[in-house]
Design a protein around this motif. Structure first.
Motif, PDB file in Angstrom:
ATOM      1  N   SER A  95     141.936 136.541  71.053  1.00 39.78           N
ATOM      2  CA  SER A  95     140.556 136.052  71.092  1.00 39.78           C
ATOM      3  C   SER A  95     139.597 136.960  71.847  1.00 39.78           C
ATOM      4  N   THR A  96     139.953 138.218  72.046  1.00 40.07           N
ATOM      5  CA  THR A  96     139.010 139.142  72.685  1.00 40.07           C
ATOM      6  C   THR A  96     138.094 139.764  71.633  1.00 40.07           C
ATOM      7  N   ARG A 128     134.051 141.700  75.874  1.00 40.97           N
ATOM      8  CA  ARG A 128     134.557 142.652  76.856  1.00 40.97           C
ATOM      9  C   ARG A 128     133.414 143.361  77.570  1.00 40.97           C
ATOM     10  N   ASP A 129     132.377 143.738  76.817  1.00 37.85           N
ATOM     11  CA  ASP A 129     131.224 144.406  77.423  1.00 37.85           C
ATOM     12  C   ASP A 129     130.484 143.471  78.373  1.00 37.85           C
ATOM     13  N   LEU A 130     130.351 142.207  77.972  1.00 39.68           N
ATOM     14  CA  LEU A 130     129.667 141.230  78.819  1.00 39.68           C
ATOM     15  C   LEU A 130     130.424 141.020  80.125  1.00 39.68           C
ATOM     16  N   LEU A 131     131.735 140.937  80.042  1.00 46.10           N
ATOM     17  CA  LEU A 131     132.556 140.751  81.231  1.00 46.10           C
ATOM     18  C   LEU A 131     132.400 141.939  82.182  1.00 46.10           C
ATOM     19  N   ALA A 132     132.512 143.147  81.646  1.00 48.04           N
ATOM     20  CA  ALA A 132     132.395 144.346  82.486  1.00 48.04           C
ATOM     21  C   ALA A 132     131.017 144.419  83.136  1.00 48.04           C
ATOM     22  N   VAL A 182     140.759 136.407  82.864  1.00 49.66           N
ATOM     23  CA  VAL A 182     139.755 135.900  81.930  1.00 49.66           C
ATOM     24  C   VAL A 182     140.466 135.788  80.584  1.00 49.66           C
ATOM     25  N   PRO A 183     140.715 134.574  80.105  1.00 47.66           N
ATOM     26  CA  PRO A 183     141.587 134.391  78.935  1.00 47.66           C
ATOM     27  C   PRO A 183     141.127 135.164  77.706  1.00 47.66           C
ATOM     28  N   GLY A 184     142.126 135.715  76.997  1.00 48.07           N
ATOM     29  CA  GLY A 184     141.828 136.438  75.761  1.00 48.07           C
ATOM     30  C   GLY A 184     142.926 136.307  74.742  1.00 48.07           C
ATOM     31  N   GLY A 185     143.930 135.471  75.031  1.00 45.15           N
ATOM     32  CA  GLY A 185     145.055 135.311  74.114  1.00 45.15           C
ATOM     33  C   GLY A 185     144.923 134.084  73.238  1.00 45.15           C
ATOM     34  N   SER A 186     146.049 133.658  72.662  1.00 48.10           N
ATOM     35  CA  SER A 186     146.042 132.504  71.763  1.00 48.10           C
ATOM     36  C   SER A 186     146.307 131.204  72.497  1.00 48.10           C
ATOM     37  N   ALA A 187     147.137 131.239  73.543  1.00 43.65           N
ATOM     38  CA  ALA A 187     147.474 130.019  74.278  1.00 43.65           C
ATOM     39  C   ALA A 187     146.882 130.010  75.687  1.00 43.65           C
ATOM     40  N   ASN A 188     146.954 131.146  76.379  1.00 42.66           N
ATOM     41  CA  ASN A 188     146.397 131.277  77.734  1.00 42.66           C
ATOM     42  C   ASN A 188     146.940 130.201  78.680  1.00 42.66           C
ATOM     43  N   VAL A 189     148.249 130.008  78.642  1.00 42.52           N
ATOM     44  CA  VAL A 189     148.874 128.953  79.426  1.00 42.52           C
ATOM     45  C   VAL A 189     148.684 129.194  80.917  1.00 42.52           C
ATOM     46  N   PHE A 190     148.919 130.409  81.360  1.00 47.14           N
ATOM     47  CA  PHE A 190     148.832 130.717  82.787  1.00 47.14           C
ATOM     48  C   PHE A 190     147.431 130.436  83.329  1.00 47.14           C
ATOM     49  N   ALA A 191     146.415 130.940  82.647  1.00 50.64           N
ATOM     50  CA  ALA A 191     145.047 130.758  83.123  1.00 50.64           C
ATOM     51  C   ALA A 191     144.687 129.279  83.189  1.00 50.64           C
ATOM     52  N   ILE A 232     142.988 143.005  90.522  1.00 51.28           N
ATOM     53  CA  ILE A 232     143.204 143.328  89.107  1.00 51.28           C
ATOM     54  C   ILE A 232     142.731 142.139  88.283  1.00 51.28           C
ATOM     55  N   ILE A 233     141.833 142.420  87.339  1.00 54.66           N
ATOM     56  CA  ILE A 233     141.302 141.379  86.456  1.00 54.66           C
ATOM     57  C   ILE A 233     141.881 141.612  85.069  1.00 54.66           C
ATOM     58  N   VAL A 234     142.537 140.604  84.529  1.00 54.86           N
ATOM     59  CA  VAL A 234     143.205 140.709  83.234  1.00 54.86           C
ATOM     60  C   VAL A 234     142.362 140.010  82.186  1.00 54.86           C
ATOM     61  N   HIS A 235     141.985 140.727  81.146  1.00 53.92           N
ATOM     62  CA  HIS A 235     141.332 140.100  79.991  1.00 53.92           C
ATOM     63  C   HIS A 235     142.275 140.272  78.804  1.00 53.92           C
ATOM     64  N   GLY A 236     143.097 139.260  78.620  1.00 51.26           N
ATOM     65  CA  GLY A 236     144.120 139.311  77.569  1.00 51.26           C
ATOM     66  C   GLY A 236     144.897 138.011  77.585  1.00 51.26           C
ATOM     67  N   GLY A 237     146.060 138.026  76.959  1.00 47.99           N
ATOM     68  CA  GLY A 237     146.875 136.827  76.873  1.00 47.99           C
ATOM     69  C   GLY A 237     147.967 136.777  77.926  1.00 47.99           C
ATOM     70  N   ASP A 238     148.864 135.800  77.773  1.00 49.91           N
ATOM     71  CA  ASP A 238     149.927 135.596  78.752  1.00 49.91           C
ATOM     72  C   ASP A 238     150.882 136.782  78.833  1.00 49.91           C
TER      73      ASP A 238
END
Length: 317
Positions: A13-14, A19-23, A92-101, A58-64
């Motif tokens: 879902s990225t 990504r530009d807005l987040l940065a 910052v969630p970017g995956g399909s489930a994003n369980v951890f976030a 460290i900021i993660v924009h991705g999935g689990d």
């Protein structure tokens, strides 16, 4: 504050605009470096470098899967290194489930999650400490929120095979694959034995989930519960079955999807706040960690490690 934003551009879902807005939102608040991953395991390499160069966050924009790589890159193989100072981790969630976030209380919407992150960074500058959470030592690597042996591993392996063919991973695809794998396992012999502290071994187990938080996963926005009392601040939770009877397990799934989960069944072995869980098999079975297929294993030991990682997240309720 020095920060590295690690982006998985292939996460479900990225988007380039997101990504530009987040940065852009982060650049005025931290000394930011942006790095994109381009192969499996790349996030591990980036995190290892950040651990040594004085990075604070460290900021993660991705999935689990990306989150798991970051944690393993920061802490290395489970052992003494885990007690050393390492950068805090934000998601910052970017995956399909994003369980951890979502288990941390982070919004599944990337824009809302970005606003949460900015507020939490500001609070930290004003003296609020980062939240500390426990992790799961799986022997050969760290798990952040879950691991599984048996059918659970078969489902993850099947989904990864479909992803390799270019098919998009969605909650619906996971559910379809899960139903297929469960039905195919109905007539298979139980091969697992479950070992828990202070109890006799439980034989005849078909599959086992080991949790470090709740919920276990999500079906789109709906949480799926196995161990509602397991959190990042407790020991591990275990959920295992001694029957693959379709009717029994459909009733169990209904409880797992309940808004007020009451998880119990005669064929269910479930416990919470455990220091360790060991699963043995009479032949190698599929194993997954944080939704990634690990391979086939005949024995795995999972240990709770309290306060192993600093995270940027709301305080535990």
């Amino acid at each position: 504050m020095r920060a590295v934003l690690i982006v998985n551009p292939n996460a479900t879902s990225t988007t380039a605009a997101g990504r530009d807005l987040l940065a852009h939102a982060l650049e005025s608040r931290v000394d930011l470096t942006v790095v994109h991953t381009d192969h499996r395991g790349h996030a591990i390499e980036i995190a290892e470098a950040a651990r040594h160069d004085g990075t604070d966050l460290i900021i993660v924009h991705g999935g689990d899967g990306t989150v798991n790589e970051i944690v393993n890159g920061l802490l290395g193989k489970p052992g003494p290194l885990a007690v050393q100072q390492v950068p805090a981790v934000a998601v910052v969630p970017g995956g399909s489930a994003n369980v951890f976030a979502r288990a941390l209380g982070i919004s599944s919407d990337p824009i809302e999650a970005t606003n949460q992150l900015i507020d939490l960074i500001s609070a930290h500058r004003n003296g609020a400490p980062w939240r500390r959470i426990g992790l799961m030592d799986c022997g050969e690597r760290w798990a952040v929120f879950t691991a599984g042996m048996g059918v659970d591993g078969d489902v993850v392996a099947a989904v990864e095979a479909q992803r390799a063919k270019g098919r998009k991973v969605t909650a619906g695809r996971y559910i379809r694959v899960a139903v297929r794998e469960v039905l195919s396992s109905v007539r298979k012999e139980a091969r697992l034995t479950l070992h828990l502290p202070g109890r006799e071994p439980v034989t005849g187990v078909h599959f086992a989930f080991i949790s470090n938080s709740s919920p276990w996963t999500y079906a789109n926005a709906r949480p799926v519960w196995t161990n509602p009392d397991t959190t990042f601040e407790t020991g591990l939770g275990v959920f295992a079955t001694t029957s693959m009877n379709v009717w029994r397990n459909l009733l169990l799934v209904r409880r797992m999807l309940s808004k007020r989960p009451d998880i119990k069944a005669k064929h269910l072995v479930r416990d919470d706040d455990l220091a360790w869980v060991r699963v043995t098999a009479d032949e190698p079975v599929a194993c997954q960690i944080d939704g990634d297929f690990l391979g086939r294993r005949s024995e795995m030991t999972f240990r709770a490690v309290p306060e192993a990682l600093s995270v940027v997240a709301p305080s535990a309720k």
